[in-house]
Design a protein around this motif. Structure first.
Motif, mmCIF file in Angstrom:
data_model
loop_
_atom_site.group_PDB
_atom_site.id
_atom_site.type_symbol
_atom_site.label_atom_id
_atom_site.label_comp_id
_atom_site.label_asym_id
_atom_site.label_seq_id
_atom_site.Cartn_x
_atom_site.Cartn_y
_atom_site.Cartn_z
ATOM 1 N N THR A 80 0.844 -1.199 0.000
ATOM 2 C CA THR A 80 0.000 0.000 0.000
ATOM 3 C C THR A 80 0.874 1.241 0.000
ATOM 4 O OG1 THR A 80 -1.736 -1.189 1.193
ATOM 5 C CG2 THR A 80 -1.853 1.200 1.214
ATOM 6 N N SER A 81 1.928 1.213 0.786
ATOM 7 C CA SER A 81 2.870 2.332 0.823
ATOM 8 C C SER A 81 3.558 2.527 -0.530
ATOM 9 C CB SER A 81 3.920 2.080 1.909
ATOM 10 O OG SER A 81 4.842 3.115 1.959
ATOM 11 N N SER A 82 3.839 1.440 -1.224
ATOM 12 C CA SER A 82 4.471 1.529 -2.552
ATOM 13 C C SER A 82 3.538 2.154 -3.581
ATOM 14 C CB SER A 82 4.884 0.144 -3.038
ATOM 15 O OG SER A 82 5.844 -0.416 -2.193
ATOM 16 N N MET A 83 2.235 2.050 -3.359
ATOM 17 C CA MET A 83 1.267 2.644 -4.283
ATOM 18 C C MET A 83 1.193 4.157 -4.152
ATOM 19 S SD MET A 83 -2.005 0.187 -3.912
ATOM 20 C CE MET A 83 -1.856 -1.574 -3.901
ATOM 21 N N ASN A 91 -2.278 11.865 -10.251
ATOM 22 C CA ASN A 91 -3.253 12.862 -9.826
ATOM 23 C C ASN A 91 -4.541 12.263 -9.250
ATOM 24 O OD1 ASN A 91 -3.684 15.583 -9.361
ATOM 25 N ND2 ASN A 91 -4.859 15.843 -11.248
ATOM 26 N N HIS A 92 -4.413 11.127 -8.559
ATOM 27 C CA HIS A 92 -5.551 10.562 -7.826
ATOM 28 C C HIS A 92 -5.469 11.090 -6.393
ATOM 29 C CE1 HIS A 92 -7.196 7.973 -10.875
ATOM 30 N NE2 HIS A 92 -6.013 7.435 -11.101
ATOM 31 N N LEU A 93 -5.878 12.337 -6.235
ATOM 32 C CA LEU A 93 -5.645 13.031 -4.974
ATOM 33 C C LEU A 93 -6.430 12.451 -3.807
ATOM 34 C CD1 LEU A 93 -5.347 16.699 -6.244
ATOM 35 C CD2 LEU A 93 -3.568 15.027 -5.786
ATOM 36 N N ASN A 94 -7.637 11.944 -4.049
ATOM 37 C CA ASN A 94 -8.383 11.337 -2.944
ATOM 38 C C ASN A 94 -7.664 10.101 -2.415
ATOM 39 O OD1 ASN A 94 -10.481 13.144 -2.629
ATOM 40 N ND2 ASN A 94 -11.761 12.141 -4.150
ATOM 41 N N TYR A 95 -7.194 9.248 -3.325
ATOM 42 C CA TYR A 95 -6.426 8.077 -2.887
ATOM 43 C C TYR A 95 -5.153 8.523 -2.173
ATOM 44 C CZ TYR A 95 -9.308 4.774 -5.480
ATOM 45 O OH TYR A 95 -10.335 4.006 -5.931
ATOM 46 N N ALA A 96 -4.449 9.483 -2.770
ATOM 47 C CA ALA A 96 -3.203 9.964 -2.179
ATOM 48 C C ALA A 96 -3.446 10.507 -0.772
ATOM 49 C CB ALA A 96 -2.580 11.038 -3.062
ATOM 50 N N ARG A 97 -4.497 11.290 -0.618
ATOM 51 C CA ARG A 97 -4.799 11.892 0.680
ATOM 52 C C ARG A 97 -5.179 10.839 1.715
ATOM 53 N NH1 ARG A 97 -9.148 14.987 -0.641
ATOM 54 N NH2 ARG A 97 -7.737 16.557 -1.448
ATOM 55 N N THR A 100 -2.521 8.135 2.693
ATOM 56 C CA THR A 100 -1.563 8.728 3.622
ATOM 57 C C THR A 100 -2.106 8.680 5.048
ATOM 58 O OG1 THR A 100 -0.775 10.202 1.875
ATOM 59 C CG2 THR A 100 -0.228 10.805 4.125
ATOM 60 N N VAL A 101 -3.364 9.055 5.218
ATOM 61 C CA VAL A 101 -4.002 9.006 6.539
ATOM 62 C C VAL A 101 -4.083 7.562 7.032
ATOM 63 C CG1 VAL A 101 -6.164 9.422 7.796
ATOM 64 C CG2 VAL A 101 -5.300 11.134 6.186
ATOM 65 N N TYR A 102 -4.491 6.651 6.135
ATOM 66 C CA TYR A 102 -4.602 5.232 6.486
ATOM 67 C C TYR A 102 -3.267 4.679 6.972
ATOM 68 C CZ TYR A 102 -4.982 0.188 5.639
ATOM 69 O OH TYR A 102 -4.942 -1.170 5.756
ATOM 70 N N LEU A 103 -2.188 4.951 6.229
ATOM 71 C CA LEU A 103 -0.876 4.439 6.611
ATOM 72 C C LEU A 103 -0.408 5.041 7.939
ATOM 73 C CD1 LEU A 103 0.902 4.339 3.145
ATOM 74 C CD2 LEU A 103 0.172 2.385 4.537
ATOM 75 N N ALA A 104 -0.701 6.318 8.168
ATOM 76 C CA ALA A 104 -0.342 6.945 9.439
ATOM 77 C C ALA A 104 -1.099 6.283 10.584
ATOM 78 C CB ALA A 104 -0.632 8.441 9.392
ATOM 79 N N ASP A 105 -2.393 6.051 10.389
ATOM 80 C CA ASP A 105 -3.189 5.385 11.428
ATOM 81 C C ASP A 105 -2.702 3.967 11.687
ATOM 82 O OD1 ASP A 105 -4.737 7.630 11.737
ATOM 83 O OD2 ASP A 105 -6.453 6.850 10.596
ATOM 84 N N MET A 106 -2.390 3.244 10.628
ATOM 85 C CA MET A 106 -1.963 1.855 10.783
ATOM 86 C C MET A 106 -0.565 1.743 11.389
ATOM 87 S SD MET A 106 -4.559 0.154 10.013
ATOM 88 C CE MET A 106 -5.617 1.501 10.495
ATOM 89 N N SER A 107 0.287 2.737 11.151
ATOM 90 C CA SER A 107 1.625 2.696 11.760
ATOM 91 C C SER A 107 1.546 2.911 13.266
ATOM 92 C CB SER A 107 2.549 3.731 11.119
ATOM 93 O OG SER A 107 2.116 5.035 11.440
#
Length: 176
Positions: A80-83, A91-97, A100-107
């Protein structure tokens, strides 16, 4: 106990280990040659560069699918981080945004919710409808395959959503 056999067995093990190191060394040389080839040709050809980027994205996707199918939490987060850079790049800003939040929460999951972290590490972030290996899927995909699929079939939710009692009856008697 035979010292001669033990020495031969030990010698065979050493020779096998040396052979494996030599093969890995050849593999590393091949990987380095491949990188050099890719670098040279990517500078010369936009088409070559396009296909290399495409293959990188496919490799990330395959890693993600493998992580999901095996229920491997660490690999799930890594893929997921590699994506993430690709989401920004295309320019898939919703996914990018939100990734990022998902990975921060999961870390932070291990400290914020150790029970959930342990369950996810044990493969409970995915689900499987069979006992065969490599058949796990994400929970949202499982919902699509079961509940949502049943809801869209004849006798499902289509046409009864206007009556609360009919909707309640369907949910209580739905076969999943």
């Amino acid at each position: 106990y035979n010292k001669h056999e033990d020495k031969e067995g030990h010698l065979d093990a050493v020779l096998n280990a040396v052979g494996e190191v030599a093969n890995k060394s050849k593999d590393l040389q091949l990987v380095e040659q491949s990188r050099e080839y890719t670098k040279i040709h990517a500078e010369k050809s936009q088409t070559f560069q396009y296909w290399i980027q495409y293959l990188e994205m496919v490799e990330i996707l395959l890693d993600f699918i493998e992580a999901e199918r095996k229920g491997n939490w660490k690999s799930h987060l890594e893929s997921t981080s590699s994506m993430l850079p690709w989401f920004f790049g295309v320019n898939h800003l919703n996914y990018a945004r939100w990734v990022t939040v998902y990975l921060a929460d999961m870390s932070d999951l291990q400290t914020s919710s150790p029970e959930v972290f342990q369950a996810f590490t044990n493969g409970c972030h995915t689900a499987s409808r069979s006992m065969y290996p490599f058949t796990q899927v994400s929970t949202d995909q499982l919902l699509e395959q079961t509940l949502n699929n049943e809801a869209n079939r004849p006798g499902g939710l289509i046409g009864i959503t206007q009556k609360t009692s009919a909707l309640d009856r369907w949910f209580l008697t739905a076969h999943i």
